[in-house]
Every structure is written in C-alpha cells, then in structure tokens.
Design a protein around this motif. Structure first.
Motif, PDB file in Angstrom:
ATOM      1  N   ILE A   1       1.046  -1.050  -0.087  1.00  0.00           N
ATOM      2  CA  ILE A   1       0.069  -0.145   0.250  1.00  0.00           C
ATOM      3  C   ILE A   1       0.858   1.307  -0.025  1.00  0.00           C
ATOM      4  O   ILE A   1       0.617   2.149  -0.680  1.00  0.00           O
ATOM      5  N   GLY A   2       1.854   1.172   0.761  1.00  0.00           N
ATOM      6  CA  GLY A   2       3.039   2.352   0.580  1.00  0.00           C
ATOM      7  C   GLY A   2       3.479   2.485  -0.504  1.00  0.00           C
ATOM      8  O   GLY A   2       3.471   3.537  -1.185  1.00  0.00           O
ATOM      9  N   ALA A   3       3.733   1.361  -1.135  1.00  0.00           N
ATOM     10  CA  ALA A   3       4.655   1.652  -2.596  1.00  0.00           C
ATOM     11  C   ALA A   3       3.309   2.214  -3.412  1.00  0.00           C
ATOM     12  O   ALA A   3       3.963   2.937  -4.478  1.00  0.00           O
ATOM     13  N   PHE A   4       2.173   2.006  -3.274  1.00  0.00           N
ATOM     14  CA  PHE A   4       1.287   2.475  -4.306  1.00  0.00           C
ATOM     15  C   PHE A   4       1.228   3.899  -4.053  1.00  0.00           C
ATOM     16  O   PHE A   4       1.150   4.856  -5.052  1.00  0.00           O
ATOM     17  N   LEU A   5       1.229   4.394  -2.821  1.00  0.00           N
ATOM     18  CA  LEU A   5       1.174   5.725  -2.352  1.00  0.00           C
ATOM     19  C   LEU A   5       2.652   6.390  -2.800  1.00  0.00           C
ATOM     20  O   LEU A   5       2.245   7.488  -3.570  1.00  0.00           O
ATOM     21  N   LEU A   6       3.664   5.809  -2.636  1.00  0.00           N
ATOM     22  CA  LEU A   6       5.038   6.495  -3.065  1.00  0.00           C
ATOM     23  C   LEU A   6       4.964   6.669  -4.550  1.00  0.00           C
ATOM     24  O   LEU A   6       5.338   7.520  -5.215  1.00  0.00           O
ATOM     25  N   GLY A   7       4.191   5.517  -5.379  1.00  0.00           N
ATOM     26  CA  GLY A   7       4.373   5.738  -6.692  1.00  0.00           C
ATOM     27  C   GLY A   7       3.308   6.911  -7.358  1.00  0.00           C
ATOM     28  O   GLY A   7       3.877   7.713  -8.146  1.00  0.00           O
ATOM     29  N   ALA A   8       2.159   6.915  -6.711  1.00  0.00           N
ATOM     30  CA  ALA A   8       1.509   8.048  -7.045  1.00  0.00           C
ATOM     31  C   ALA A   8       1.925   9.389  -6.599  1.00  0.00           C
ATOM     32  O   ALA A   8       1.834  10.350  -7.568  1.00  0.00           O
ATOM     33  N   THR A   9       2.558   9.496  -5.705  1.00  0.00           N
ATOM     34  CA  THR A   9       3.310  10.798  -5.197  1.00  0.00           C
ATOM     35  C   THR A   9       4.200  11.341  -6.179  1.00  0.00           C
ATOM     36  O   THR A   9       4.423  12.533  -6.551  1.00  0.00           O
ATOM     37  N   GLN A  10       5.143  10.318  -6.953  1.00  0.00           N
ATOM     38  CA  GLN A  10       5.974  10.842  -7.985  1.00  0.00           C
ATOM     39  C   GLN A  10       5.217  11.406  -9.033  1.00  0.00           C
ATOM     40  O   GLN A  10       5.890  12.244  -9.841  1.00  0.00           O
ATOM     41  N   LEU A  11       4.025  11.262  -9.485  1.00  0.00           N
ATOM     42  CA  LEU A  11       3.267  11.792 -10.404  1.00  0.00           C
ATOM     43  C   LEU A  11       3.105  13.350 -10.090  1.00  0.00           C
ATOM     44  O   LEU A  11       3.406  14.298 -10.968  1.00  0.00           O
ATOM     45  N   LEU A  12       3.037  13.614  -8.723  1.00  0.00           N
ATOM     46  CA  LEU A  12       3.007  15.269  -8.345  1.00  0.00           C
ATOM     47  C   LEU A  12       4.451  15.757  -8.771  1.00  0.00           C
ATOM     48  O   LEU A  12       4.459  16.847  -9.449  1.00  0.00           O
ATOM     49  N   PHE A  13       5.332  15.131  -8.834  1.00  0.00           N
ATOM     50  CA  PHE A  13       6.626  15.497  -9.101  1.00  0.00           C
ATOM     51  C   PHE A  13       6.869  15.664 -10.740  1.00  0.00           C
ATOM     52  O   PHE A  13       7.193  16.986 -11.300  1.00  0.00           O
ATOM     53  N   LEU A  14       6.297  14.914 -11.312  1.00  0.00           N
ATOM     54  CA  LEU A  14       6.277  14.786 -12.716  1.00  0.00           C
ATOM     55  C   LEU A  14       5.470  16.040 -13.183  1.00  0.00           C
ATOM     56  O   LEU A  14       5.704  16.851 -14.178  1.00  0.00           O
ATOM     57  N   TYR A  15       4.187  16.460 -12.558  1.00  0.00           N
ATOM     58  CA  TYR A  15       3.388  17.169 -12.817  1.00  0.00           C
ATOM     59  C   TYR A  15       4.233  18.780 -12.609  1.00  0.00           C
ATOM     60  O   TYR A  15       4.154  19.652 -13.559  1.00  0.00           O
TER      61      TYR A  15
END
Lengths: 536, 291, 418
Positions: free
Chosen positions: A477-491
C-alpha cells in the motif's frame, strides 16, 4: 580524406550563440547543457519505468497468492527493476548533473570532449532498449523474455537463463562503454578546463565528488565488462570460467560482480553527497563546514570501496580469515562516511535556515540515508549477516541507502537547480507535498521490510508464507502511495519546464546561493564562460 | 592554472555532429546482432553486417572530421592536452580490463583449482563427499571433467612473437624520433616496419591458434586453462589488430604530409596504445605461456 | 487472539478481507509505532535453538540498541538544529567552517573515536567470536549430506545408509488460491529433515545445478551451496521441535517453493525414526518390481504430477509459452532453439506442435532430464514406481489418450543402462 569536410568551412565563424533549431539540436548535440538535459530527461523517464516495475512487484506481493505475475515474469521484473534503476535512472541523472553543472562550476566554456560526450549519452538508450527488447521478442514468440537472474546475474543461473541474458550482458557492455566515456570526459574537463585561479582545492564539493566517482568508474567498470564477456563465453562458446567441471568457480563471478558492484554503490551515492552540502549551505545561509574534510573523505571512500567487496558474499563460504578481513575493512568505511554526516551537521548548525523544497529533501536525505548507513553497519558483521543476508532486511537497507541517499539527493538537486536551468520557479506547494508524501510513503514501504527480513522472509520470492502477509500488505500500500506521489513531481516538473505559471527566477535564484553557476542569468545562455572568469 | 600563462583563445567547441549518435546506433546493431546470433537467430547476421558497415563508415567520417579540424589549425595547446589526457584515461580503463583478465587467471589457477582438489585430501571430513574423487591440483588444468590437451611451447612461436613485438616497440619509437627531428623518411620507414612486425605477429598468432586447435587439443573447451589462455591471448590479439589499424592510418597520414615535429597528437596516441599492447604481451608471455 | 498473535502466526484460512484488516491494523501499528513489547515480538528473530543462533541474536540485539541510540542522537541533533537554527529564531547565521582551537578539535573527534570503539570493540569482538565458532565444524557426532536441486532439497545420512528428497507439499491449488491456505503455506514438505537434539551435527552441503542457500532462521545459519564445490556448517539443536526455513539464494522460477523443514527429536526417538525410515525405503525399493493397475498408477501419477511437475508444466498441463512445453499433445509451442531441438530429437515435437513421443524416450526424459534445458533428472528423487505412475498419468490425461500403462519394471530397466 584530403578534401576538407564541408562542415569545417564554417568553423571560423564567431561563436554560434543561439541553439540550433529542430530535433538535430538534441540528436547531434555537442553543448554540455543540452547533453546534460538529455541525461536528466532520460534518467527521469527511466526512473518512472523502473518505478512501474516496482509497482508490479509490490502488486504481486500484496497478498500471498500468485495473482499478477508468474514466477518467471516476477524474476524478470525484479531483475530489470534493479538494472534500470541503477544503470538507467540514477547513474544518468547524476551524470546529467555533472554535464550541466561542472563546466558552469569551474568556469569552463564546455566539456573538454563534446562529441565524446554525446556518444556516451546515446549509448544509454541503446543499452536500455537491449535490456527490454527480449520482452518484445517474446511477444513475437521468440525466446523466454528478458534476463531473470536478479541484477547480480549469478552464475550458473545466468548460464542457464534464456536468450534475454545475452541481451542483458551486451547491454552492460554498452553501459560500461558509456560510463567510461563520460568519466574520461569529466576527468579531462576538471583537470584541463578550470578557469584561471580555480585551483584543485577551490573546486566546488560537487566537482570533487565527481572526480572520485569518475575515477571509480574507470577503475571498476572494465572489470564487469570483462566478466560479461566471460559469461557470454561460458553460455555459448564452451568455456568454464564459472563452472567447476572445467576447474572454474561460480564464486569467481560473485567476486567480479562485487568488485564492480560495491564501488558502484558509491558511484551512485557520491555525486549526491556532493550536491547536498551546496544545498545545505545555501538554505542555512552559512559557508560550507569542513570542505577539506569532505574532499578527503570522498577520496578515502573511493579508495576503500575497492577493497571491501566480499562483504556481499559472507554466506558464500569464504574462509573465516577472509571474512574477517572484509568485515574489518568494511567497518572502516563508516569513518569517512561519518565525517560527511558530521560536516552536514556542521553546515546547518547555528545557521539561519529556511525550508524550501530542496532543503526539505536534503534534510530527508540525512535522516533516511542515516538509517541506510546505520543498518549497513549491522550488515558488515560477518556473523550476524548470516541472518540478514538475502532477506528483506537487506532489501530495506539498500533502499534506505539508495533511495534515501541518491534519489532523495536527486530530488533535492533537481528542485535546487530547476529554476537555474529553466529560468522559472517550480511550485513550492507541490514540492512540499511531494516531499512529505514521499517521506511518509517511503517509510511505509520499507520500514516493514526490515521487520519482514528479521522475521525471516527471503528476498526475490514471488509468494510467501502467511505470517508475512500483513506487513507485506502495508508495504505494498505504501508503494502505491509512493508511486502516485511521484506523479506530483512529474506534474510540477512539466509545469515548470513547459508552462508559464512559475515566477521568473533571478540569477542567484536562492538568497543564500553562491558559486559561479549563480553568477549567470537563469536560464544561462547557450554558451557560457567563452571567456573564462578569473577566480581571485 | 595553465590558462594564465598563455594568451587566451576560445576553446574549440565542435558544431553539432551526427557521428556520435550514428556510432551508438552502429554499436546497438552490433550488440543486437551478437545477442541474436549466439542464440542462432538468423536476423543476427543482418544486424551484425549492417552494424559493422555503419561502424566502419562512422569511424572513417568522424576521424576524417577531426583530422580536418586539426589541419584547419583549430587545435591549440589546450585542446591538445584534452586529447592527451583523454587517451591516457582510455588506456587506463584498458589496463583495468586486462588486469581483470589476469586476476581471473590468478583466481582459477591459485584458488579455484586447488580448492576443487582440496576436497580429496585424505583424513578430512570433505573426502567422503568429494564431487571429484580423482581430481588433483596441477597447472595447466582442464578441470575435473575436462579433456586432456597439450600446452603451447613458450620457446617456439611465443618467444619469437615476444621478439617481434619488442622490436616493433623500438621501431615505433625510432619513427617518433624521426618525426620530432623532421626526418620524414625515418618516420614513414619506422611506421611501415612497425605495422609489418605487428601483422607478422598476428599471422604467427593465428597459426598458433590453428595449431592449438588441430594438434594440441587446446581449445576454448579445455577447462579453465583453455578459457583463460584464449581470452587473454584473444583479447590481446584484438588489441594488436586495433593498434595496427591505428598505426596504418597514421602511416597513410604521414604519407600525405600530416604531422609536424611539434604537433602530432594522433601519432603519439597510436604509439602509446602500441606500447601498452606491448607491455600486456610481456605479461602474457610470462604468466600465460612461461610460468 | 491478540493482534500480535495474528502478526506472528496468521489465521488458518486467511481470506482476503481478513488480510486487508490485518494489513490496515499493521499499517496503523507501524506508523503509530506500536508498543515496544509488540515491536519486540514481531521484529525479532525466531527464538534461536543453537549456540550460533544465540550468538547472532545477541549481536543483533546489541546492534539494534546501538544504532537506535546513534539514530536518536543524530536525528535529535538535526531536529534541534531545524527548530533552534531556523531563520525565524536566528536572523544571522554563524560563519565558522571548521573546528577552531584545541578544545573544538577534541570535541569534533569524539564521535569518530566512539565510532571506532563501537566498530572494532563493542561489535567486533562478539563478531569475531561467532565467526570462529561458526567455522569450527570439527568433532561432529554425525554428518548429514544436504544436496540442493532445482527446486527441492535432498538429505542423506551416510552413517545409516538412508536418504530421501524433501519436496514442497503445499498443493498447487493453494498457491493458485483455489483452496484455503494451510497455516504452514509454502513452509511444509513431504519428508522433513530429522535430526537428533543435543548432538553436534555437521551438514555437508552440495548443489546439483545452481547456487542455492540453506537457511533455517532458528539455527542462525545461512550457507550458500555452490555446484561442483562443497560447503559445510554445523548445528547443535537444544530443543525438540519443528523448524522451518527457505532457500535464500535466487535459483530460478521455483526459488520460493523449496522450503526446508527440520524435525528435531531426542536421540532415542531419532534411532526409532532411523529404523522406520529404513523400513520405508525398503518398501519403496520393493515397488520397483511390483505391478500396478492403471487406476492405481493414474491416482499416484496425478499426485506426483501436482507436487513436482505442475510448478513448470502447470496443473492443466499446458506449460508456459516460451519456457515450459505443454504435456497435452497437439498444442503449439515455441521456445529457444536448444529446447526445440531436444524435444524434436526425442520425438516430442513436430511442425510447431507438441506430440506424444515414444514411451522409452518419455521415461528417459523423466529419469535423466534434458541437459541444456530446465528439465531436471528425477532418477535420484523419485522411485521407479512414481516415475511409472507419473508417465502413465501424463500419457492418459490432459486430453492425451495413448492408453499406455507403464509399470515400474520398465522404468527400472532404463534406470541403469543409459
């Protein structure tokens, strides 16, 4: 050949200050900033590819059941995740920083060997394609997919592996060539292109970190390349380098791999330990603490990293005396690394700190990499390592060391230099969200993995016993959150680079910044320091 | 620091160039072709062939461009130093490559083979379980499941080859002396001799390989001895070939009137490389053939 | 049942919902740093039952305390600095760049002296002690030979002339989530390694294919096994019980499916077990000359197939494209050139399809494997009767209707003469 090349007729033109137009600006680049940007873009892209593979791994491990990947596919995914993150994400990004920043920091007009520079870069996509191409071939019904041995490629599992392994070994050869060319260029640039008055002990710490990194690459990567040639020979030409039947030894590959692989850890790490003090000093508004101590520590770490490799092999059955040597020498590395930590603390101590995104990531780096380092101390113990080796404790340790270190450092460096490179400020709000969510999610992913390892879960298994289920679910679950968070960075990245939303950045960008790169406008012109600055 | 002492001129930065990316593409094709070929996939030949053609073409053009720039007088002291240091670091990386191969030889000979035999030592707990009950440690060795073979007599062709390569080191130095003194004939004769000696060496080496396969039973399959023998001598032979090509190109350029007594980095780079290959051979002769 | 109990043991039948609940609880627990007792309960090693295991646990505890202290000091200093040296509190930064004066240098070098003491004395001395202890395999009372195969373990007791292989006994249906999971899911075998307590036992380790690693956490040992070489280690178990471990070095697709189960019993019980095991092995040997009905063979064959073969060839016998050929004839199959050549040479491949080849070749493949492909040799692992049964099953199920009935004698005949 006597006829002069048509291109050369224009050579005497005064300096071409505007960047060339169109796609050839990038394909044929000789400008260090353009090549640096290509490295960065490629690395960030591959970071997301590697991240996607990580999400696949964690999806499979969400529950103790084979749902997402078959065991074959799982082994291939973990292997490519490792290879991509190490060789195609972190190394290109740190090399991108080197290309972009070193000439600016030392007051040079460009890298010493610009065409070589571009060659080194374009070998990377070639290698990356070779790594994943076997998946494409498999779709066409050829072969068994890509290499499935884990990134360590231990023989004889690697000898047994399908055609994907050959692609991987060839890819590593190209990566080695790329890194060697980049390192040669960086060393020559630092040695030859410094502005008048920029003596060795005035070089910015980041430049020093790359002196050692490049030397390490030249000192160890050719060994791995030789090893890859031997692997291919054992696989297809009947040699017995790694097979007892012919008098060889599978453990020899482990020696070769880790002779390269341990310094490789520092190759990933050192460039970010070079960026870190710049950021800490800027936001503490205080000069860097212990400059010489840091430089000497880099050198010490570089030298020591070459003589400690077999601490990755404590369970392989080395004689006790050999294990003791490698244990004691490994423990010695804790000293120069501790010196770096000390200098980081010294730099912020009694400063006047503000906490912009780069600073947050830099502080996060200290904490997370600190956990990686401290657990590394634990792993250096050859006896206790019997219990930690190849468990999730190890997996957690090296993610704290390599995500907590290099990747946090890369984020810090990107946020720090993005306004300089683009001339626009990124969104501070998004940056902070990115930091805090990354920090939390990262710990949710990897803290449970320490516990899993201690409780006895081996690494590299697609399916596991029931007592490991709850913590694995937490980690996933943490990994899914960590992955999603990186989309913020990309944006945030995209909106800064392509958008007009960000406020314009000044030449200094940050109130506390110093260094030659901050004397130039943001973004810097296409060619800089054609007339070298004079350092007092 | 050095820049202070000389009048400033802008460092020469080449225009955008297509060669690096095309060279990468050529290497990609070569790598792809090799990976396909070793797995008996026919497309490998196409990729290999195309890659090799592209590779040769790009090198020719790229070096042609650099030579053109050199003739145009774009390279001065600082560029020259950059080239020199670049070449030296490249040779350093080659040194590491060969050092690793020698390391492998050392490991197989002094660690792996004795280790395998140690399981047979009487009165140890290993002996009843030894996977290779009849194996003894000796060198040369083709391993517990290996086939018998004979080794190449070091005092035949290998000794002659040593002599050839050492003389070629002398002739290339003699050519260099000629170049520095402006004696062009000595330069050309020295280079020609060096290339000829190198090619003779390669011819003997090829003959020796053929003999090893045909008469001695020494092949890539001959356990660790065969493996280390052929990888070390093979890679050395490859480097001699590359060195000979480099020197031939230098010879052609010398014939066309390139190089001045002060300005001849390309010559020096090729001769450094040649000396490096020389030294490797000496070590090979001692550790592979002789001891 | 406390939460901690769930963490340690899991339920008997873990439904997805329960796992989710536990996961969320675990997440809350991890994030909220559950009480120290709970943490101690789940982050520690399994209770050690050997001298080495106790040594290692001691080191581990010592380590965790030390690094926890170091971490708290470091993070404490960082947090203090973040709060006390922020711009809000200090408008002007200090300008020092290195220690000044003897006193500061002394202060600055303390952490490094402390680190040296931690490295080489506090941690180094216990480490040296256990490295030497671990290396001391002399004076063992018994030697057991452990051989790793892809993907199971084989145990031999030379002193008693007995030996057997030990396979995962978790049914494929549980792995595929088509059946409720046993509490020892993936950590159960058909024949555990049986060892006497209180005796020093030397384990002589070998591998027949790739590198594996023998790891039983409660024993504190993890030893790689390297093909063509030998490794040794030792155990001396204090407490009777069942101890479970796993292969700890990636060894291919079955890496997660080759557990180690050790049953430690008193020396007297061990002698009893030896007698029983001898009788069992004699009975198995006798089956080589026995004759069985087709029904018996099919039933036994299905069992063998599902425990051993299905991991690669799959329960439905369709194999995996590109890697493992189907057992079901008439299905297309593409794979590496050596694999296809081997299948064709043995008569199992024609025009892009798997076909039913000759019985003799079928027996030979199962007995000796196919060199150069992942198909292992089962001669040492399966009895002639089991091989006869599994081949009979393969040739009469999955849509195959050869009607062949293979008896153990046919297998035994091919076992010796290659």
């Amino acid at each position: 050949m006597s006829a002069v090349n048509p291109a050369i007729e224009h050579l005497h033109e005064p300096h071409h200050d505007a960047p060339p137009r169109g796609i050839t600006r990038w394909l044929y680049a000789t400008n260090h900033k353009d090549i640096g940007v290509m490295y960065l873009v490629f690395g960030v892209l591959m970071f997301f590819v590697g991240g996607l593979l990580a999400e696949l791994i964690r999806s499979e491990l969400l529950t103790p059941t084979m749902r997402v990947l078959s065991p074959e596919a799982y082994n291939q995914v973990i292997t490519i995740h490792g290879l991509v993150m190490v060789f195609a994400a972190v190394m290109p990004i740190t090399t991108g920083f080197a290309n972009y920043l070193i000439p600016l920091m030392i007051g040079a007009p460009d890298m010493a060997l610009p065409r070589l520079n571009n060659w080194g870069f374009w070998l990377l996509p070639a290698a990356a394609i070779l790594l994943v191409l076997p998946w494409g071939l498999k779709l066409l019904g050829i072969g068994t997919g890509t290499i499935d041995t884990g990134w360590t490629m231990y023989a004889p599992l690697s000898i047994q592996a399908g055609p994907g392994a050959d692609f991987a070994f060839v890819a590593v050869l190209l990566l080695g060539l790329s890194s060697t060319m980049a390192s040669i260029n960086i060393l020559v640039t630092i040695a030859q292109q410094r502005a008048p008055g920029m003596s060795w002990l005035k070089l910015p710490v980041f430049v020093w970190s790359w002196v050692v990194t490049a030397l390490l690459l030249i000192a160890v990567f050719p060994a791995l390349m030789a090893g890859c040639v031997m692997q291919i020979a054992d696989r297809h030409f009947g040699t017995h380098f790694f097979s007892a039947a012919g008098g060889g030894d599978p453990v020899l590959w482990e020696h070769i791999f880790w002779f390269f692989g341990h310094p490789e850890v520092y190759i990933l790490l050192l460039p970010t330990t070079g960026i870190l003090p710049h950021i800490l000093a800027t936001f503490a508004r205080k000069p860097m603490y212990g400059y010489k101590a840091q430089v000497y520590s880099f050198v010490a770490i570089g030298v020591m990293s070459i003589i400690v490799w077999a601490h990755h092999m404590f369970t392989s059955g080395l004689p006790a005396g050999v294990e003791i040597y490698f244990m004691l020498s490994t423990m010695a590395i804790s000293i120069p690394v501790a010196v770096l930590f000390f200098c980081w603390f010294g730099t912020i101590w009694r400063g006047s700190m503000t906490f912009e995104t780069p600073m947050l990531f830099a502080l996060g780096y200290i904490v997370l990499f600190g956990i990686g380092g401290l657990t590394g101390l634990v792993l250096s113990d050859a006896a206790a390592d019997q219990q930690y080796h190849n468990t999730y404790f190890l997996v957690a340790h090296f993610h704290y060391a390599l995500f907590g270190g290099p990747i946090m450092g890369i984020f810090a460096g990107l946020y720090y230099y993005l306004p300089k490179m683009t001339g626009r400020m990124y969104s501070e709000t998004l940056g902070r969200w990115h930091f805090w969510l990354t920090l939390i999610a990262f710990n949710v992913v990897f803290m449970p993995q320490f516990l899993l390892g201690i409780a006895g879960m081996p690494r590299r298994i697609p399916d596991y016993a029931l007592q490991f289920a709850p913590l694995n679910m937490v980690s996933s679950i943490g990994a899914f959150l960590l992955g999603a968070t990186q989309l913020l960075f990309l944006y945030n990245l995209a909106r800064t680079v392509f958008g007009t939303a960000g406020a314009p950045a000044s030449a200094r960008v940050w109130e506390g910044s110093s260094g030659l790169e901050f004397t130039l406008p943001s973004p810097p012109p296409f060619h800089t320091f054609s007339t070298p600055p004079v350092i007092e | 620091m050095n820049a202070v002492t000389e009048p400033h001129h802008p460092y020469y930065i080449p225009r955008p160039s297509p060669y690096p990316i095309v060279l990468s593409a050529a290497l990609f094709l070569l790598g792809l072709g090799a990976a396909l070929r070793v797995n008996a996939l026919a497309a490998g030949w196409w990729a290999l062939g195309l890659g090799a053609l592209l590779f040769a073409y790009v090198l020719f053009r790229w070096f042609g461009e650099v030579i053109g720039e050199s003739r145009a007088g774009l390279y001065r002291a600082q560029e020259d130093r950059a080239f020199r240091w670049g070449m030296l670091w490249f040779i350093t990386s080659e040194v590491v490559f060969f050092a690793s191969l020698f390391g492998v030889l050392f490991y197989e000979r002094n660690i792996a083979v004795p280790w395998l035999a140690s399981f047979n030592a009487a009165h140890t707990s290993w002996a009843p379980f030894s996977p290779w009950p009849h194996f003894t440690a000796h060198w040369p060795n083709s391993g517990p499941a290996g086939t018998p073979f004979e080794v190449v007599n070091p005092w035949g062709i290998p000794a002659l080859n040593t002599l050839l390569l050492l003389s070629s080191g002398v002739t290339v130095t003699w050519a260099h002396a000629g170049l520095r003194a402006g004696r062009r004939l000595q330069l050309k004769a020295g280079l020609l001799l060096t290339v000829a000696l190198g090619l003779t060496f390669l011819g003997f080496q090829a003959h020796e390989f053929a003999e090893a396969y045909r008469d001695l039973g020494l092949t890539l399959h001959s356990g660790v001895y065969g493996a280390t023998f052929f990888i070390l001598t093979g890679f050395h032979g490859l480097h001699v070939t590359v060195g000979a090509i480099m020197l031939s190109a230098i010879l052609v350029r010398a014939w066309k009137g390139d190089f001045t007594p002060e300005h001849h980095f390309a010559f020096e780079a090729a001769s450094w490389y040649w000396h490096f290959v020389d030294v490797v051979w000496l070590l090979l002769f001692v550790f592979v053939y002789w001891l | 049942m406390s939460t901690i109990g769930y963490f340690l043991r899991g339920g008997d039948d873990m439904s997805g919902e329960k796992i989710l609940q536990l996961g969320l609880l675990g997440m809350a627990g991890t994030v909220g740093l559950a009480g120290p007792a709970a943490a101690r309960a789940f982050y520690n090693f399994q209770t050690p039952v050997t001298p080495i295991g106790r040594d290692v646990l001691f080191i581990h505890d010592l380590f965790l305390i030390i690094i926890a202290i170091l971490f708290l000091i470091g993070t404490g200093a960082l947090l203090y600095s973040v709060f006390a040296h922020s711009r809000r509190r200090r408008a002007h930064a200090a300008t020092f760049t290195q220690p000044v004066g003897r006193k500061q240098w002394l202060w600055a070098s303390t952490p490094f002296v402390a680190l040296l003491i931690i490295d080489y004395l506090i941690l180094g001395i216990p480490a040296l002690h256990s490295i030497w202890a671990l290396a001391d395999t002399a004076d063992a009372q018994m030697t057991v030979q452990v051989t790793a195969h892809q993907w199971h373990w084989q145990y031999q007791y030379p002193a008693y002339g007995i030996g057997f292989s030990s396979d995962l006994s978790t049914p494929q249906q549980q792995i595929d989530n088509q059946a409720p999971k046993n509490p020892h899911f993936l950590l159960q075998v058909d024949h555990p390694l049986v060892l006497p307590t209180h005796e020093k036992i030397r384990l002589m380790l070998a591998s027949s294919d790739v590198i594996h690693a023998f790891w039983v956490p409660a024993f504190g040992i993890k030893q790689d096994v390297v093909p063509g070489y030998l490794r040794k280690t030792w155990v001396q178990i204090d407490k009777p019980g069942v101890y479970r471990g796993q292969c700890a070095e990636l060894c291919g697709v079955g890496h997660a499916f080759m557990p180690i189960v050790v049953r430690a019993v008193s020396p007297a019980q061990f002698q009893q077990w030896v007698t029983q095991e001898r009788a069992r092995e004699a009975a198995v040997a006798a089956t080589a000359s026995a004759t069985y009905s087709e029904t018996q063979l099919l039933a036994q064959g299905r069992h063998v197939f599902q425990t051993l073969c299905a991991a690669c060839h799959q329960l439905n016998g369709l194999g995996l494209p590109g890697a493992f050929p189907p057992i079901a004839a008439g299905h297309p199959f593409a794979a590496s050139a050596p694999m296809i050549a081997a299948l064709r040479a043995r008569g199992f491949y024609r025009q892009g399809e798997i076909v039913e080849g000759p019985v003799v070749n079928h027996i030979r493949i199962v007995l000796h494997g196919i060199p150069g492909t992942p198909m292992p040799a089962f001669a040492a692992q399966l009895s002639a009767a089991d091989i006869a049964a599994v081949i009979t099953y393969e040739r009469n199920d999955f849509g195959n209707h050869t009607g062949d009935v293979i008896e153990p004698a046919q297998v035994a005949a091919l076992e010796d003469g290659h």
